[in-house]
Design an enzyme around this catalytic site. Structure first.
Site: not given
Length: 337
Positions: A21, A54, A206, A209, A216
């Protein structure tokens, strides 16, 4: 790699699917994209998801080149139609018969294949009769250009009516592709029960998320240089909803749960998604091959009930569950000129 059936169909897919994506043709250079696909294949991933929109068709072309020479029967290639492509004129988007039949030919050419395993309606089209859309998909299937049909981010009543028409037309509508992760659970109240009843599986995007569930991103600190949150080609916009200190603080509290389970943060997030019995696969994206390997190792992981309970207790205050968040895109908003 764990292999699952897609919904109640006979199509078997890898529990971890590789998607491009925000990466191929956009966020990463082609050499890095090809390396990620190669690593996905090495990890046993056989399912690859893309879309004509995309990078305005470039992602399909990159994926086609990356899979060139692979045994086609050993792959499951998914793509989608709806969003604007090309110059974005009045017939360059939507789910009209014209756009579907023209788009499938373009996708096949770019992907270098004579058929798509799963052709998905990328959003619901409020300006085209659903009968027209489903009849066009039926023609695509009967022409051998797609084997199965799916939808993405559709509401339960839309899925139910499409399924009814698909049964009448005798074509296999087998999947929905929604956003789903520890923090975003809007499909659970209505979409999942509807799909479970109809034999439709979720191929979710996702699952980490947009990278937030890797841990991180730290509360009160700037995002790491080169991360998705700093990507001005679309990544930063998509991840923005999670970049709040209250969310990031809760995510950090998942770290000891992952450590106790012997998993990385990303593996915990992907494994959590795969515990849902209506989820057939989780789509991962990557800008580096090591990210592919890390996520792929979540396949086959079983999380105990006490682990699932601990996760819920940590993230509950910041979880979005409102089913109305699955919203129909108004096609009039897509016009560019």
């Amino acid at each position: 790699m764990e292999i699952r059936n897609l919904g109640s169909s006979g199509l078997k897919i890898s529990a971890i699917a590789y998607g491009n994506w925000l990466t191929h043709g956009s966020q990463v250079e082609e050499e890095a994209a090809l390396a990620c696909v190669r690593r996905a294949l090495d990890e046993g991933i056989t399912t690859f998801d893309t879309a004509d929109v995309y990078a305005n068709t470039r992602a399909e072309s990159v994926l086609g080149r990356a899979l060139k020479g692979e045994r086609r029967e050993g792959l499951e290639i998914f793509t989608k139609v709806f969003w604007p492509t090309g110059p974005g004129r009045h017939n360059d988007h939507g789910l009209s018969r014209k756009h579907i039949l023209e788009s499938i030919n373009g996708s096949l050419h770019r992907l270098g294949t004579d058929h798509i395993d799963l052709y998905q309606a990328h959003r619901y089209d409020d300006e085209t009769p659903l009968e027209e859309t489903m009849e066009a998909f039926a023609d695509v299937v009967r022409q051998g250009k797609a084997l199965y049909i799916g939808v993405s981010e559709w509401r339960p009543e839309q899925i139910r009516e499409a399924h009814r028409l698909a049964r009448e037309l005798r074509i296999p509508l087998v999947s929905n592709q929604p956003q789903y992760n520890l923090l975003w659970r809007v499909i659970e109240p209505e979409v999942v029960p509807t799909c479970a009843e109809l034999g439709i599986g979720q191929v979710v995007f996702s699952p980490i998320a947009q990278g937030v569930l890797t841990g991180k991103y730290l509360p009160g600190e700037q995002p790491p240089e080169g991360s998705r949150a700093t990507d001005d080609k679309g990544g930063a916009t998509m991840i923005g909803r999670w970049m709040r200190d209250d969310v990031l603080e809760r995510v950090q509290r998942l770290r000891p749960i992952a450590d106790d389970a012997g998993l990385t943060m990303a593996q915990l997030a992907v494994a959590w998604v795969l515990q849902n019995p209506n989820v057939s696969a989780a789509i991962i994206g990557a800008s580096r091959p090591d990210q592919v390997s890390d996520n792929a190792r979540a396949a086959g992981v079983r999380l105990d009930a006490d682990v699932l309970k601990a996760i819920d207790e940590v993230v509950d205050p910041v979880v979005e569950r409102d089913p109305s968040k699955t919203q129909t895109v108004r096609r009039a908003q897509l016009m560019k000129g």
